[in-house]
Design a protein around this motif. Structure first.
Motif, short mmCIF file in Angstrom:
data_model
loop_
_atom_site.label_atom_id
_atom_site.label_comp_id
_atom_site.label_asym_id
_atom_site.label_seq_id
_atom_site.Cartn_x
_atom_site.Cartn_y
_atom_site.Cartn_z
N ARG A 26 -154.12 68.22 -21.82
CA ARG A 26 -154.15 69.06 -23.02
C ARG A 26 -153.99 68.22 -24.28
N GLY A 27 -153.08 67.27 -24.26
CA GLY A 27 -152.87 66.40 -25.41
C GLY A 27 -154.10 65.56 -25.72
N THR A 28 -154.75 65.07 -24.68
CA THR A 28 -155.95 64.27 -24.87
C THR A 28 -157.06 65.11 -25.49
N ARG A 29 -157.22 66.34 -25.00
CA ARG A 29 -158.25 67.23 -25.56
C ARG A 29 -157.93 67.57 -27.01
N ALA A 31 -156.17 65.79 -29.10
CA ALA A 31 -156.40 64.59 -29.90
C ALA A 31 -157.89 64.37 -30.14
N ALA A 32 -158.70 64.65 -29.14
CA ALA A 32 -160.14 64.49 -29.30
C ALA A 32 -160.67 65.47 -30.34
N ARG A 33 -160.16 66.71 -30.33
CA ARG A 33 -160.59 67.69 -31.34
C ARG A 33 -160.15 67.24 -32.73
N ASN A 35 -159.60 64.19 -33.74
CA ASN A 35 -160.41 63.03 -34.14
C ASN A 35 -161.83 63.45 -34.49
N ALA A 36 -162.35 64.49 -33.84
CA ALA A 36 -163.70 64.94 -34.11
C ALA A 36 -163.78 65.76 -35.40
N ALA A 37 -162.67 66.35 -35.82
CA ALA A 37 -162.67 67.21 -37.00
C ALA A 37 -163.16 66.50 -38.26
N PRO A 38 -162.66 65.29 -38.59
CA PRO A 38 -163.17 64.62 -39.79
C PRO A 38 -164.67 64.32 -39.71
N ASN A 39 -165.13 63.94 -38.51
CA ASN A 39 -166.57 63.68 -38.36
C ASN A 39 -167.37 64.95 -38.58
#
Length: 109
Positions: A26-29, A31-33, A35-39
């Motif tokens: 869950r934490g990895t997912r 974190a991925a969201r 990190n993807a938000a600024p992009n």
């Protein structure tokens, strides 16, 4: 009795590993969201900027077209008035203008 506690300990360990794996996943997912938000925001901003630039260009073109059309309209209007005066000067009766033209001369709109 020690065998039972060993099994209980093993079960607790397995449940703990599974629980930790779940939270790690869950934490990895998350974190991925994050990190993807600024992009994604950058992509959204680029699309918005392109849309604004396209609309500014189209608006400028429409303004130029409106200015040209207004100029031609005024030229035709002056020309029609001159023709009206010529017909009247020669003793004739000019045809009345269409209602929308009459309304425009009367109200300016």
């Amino acid at each position: 009795m020690n065998g039972v506690w060993g099994v209980v300990g093993a079960v607790i360990s397995v449940v703990g590993v599974i629980t930790m794996g779940f939270f790690t996943y869950r934490g990895t997912r998350a974190a991925a969201r994050i990190n993807a938000a600024p992009n994604q925001k950058q992509v959204d901003l680029s699309v918005l900027q392109a849309s604004v630039e396209r609309l500014e260009k189209e608006c400028g073109e429409l303004r130029q077209e409106q200015t040209r059309t207004r100029g031609v309209l005024w030229s035709i209007s002056r020309w029609a008035l001159v023709l009206r005066d010529q017909v009247t000067g020669l003793g004739g009766t000019p045809q009345p203008p269409p209602q929308d033209v009459e309304d425009y001369y009367r109200t300016g709109v």
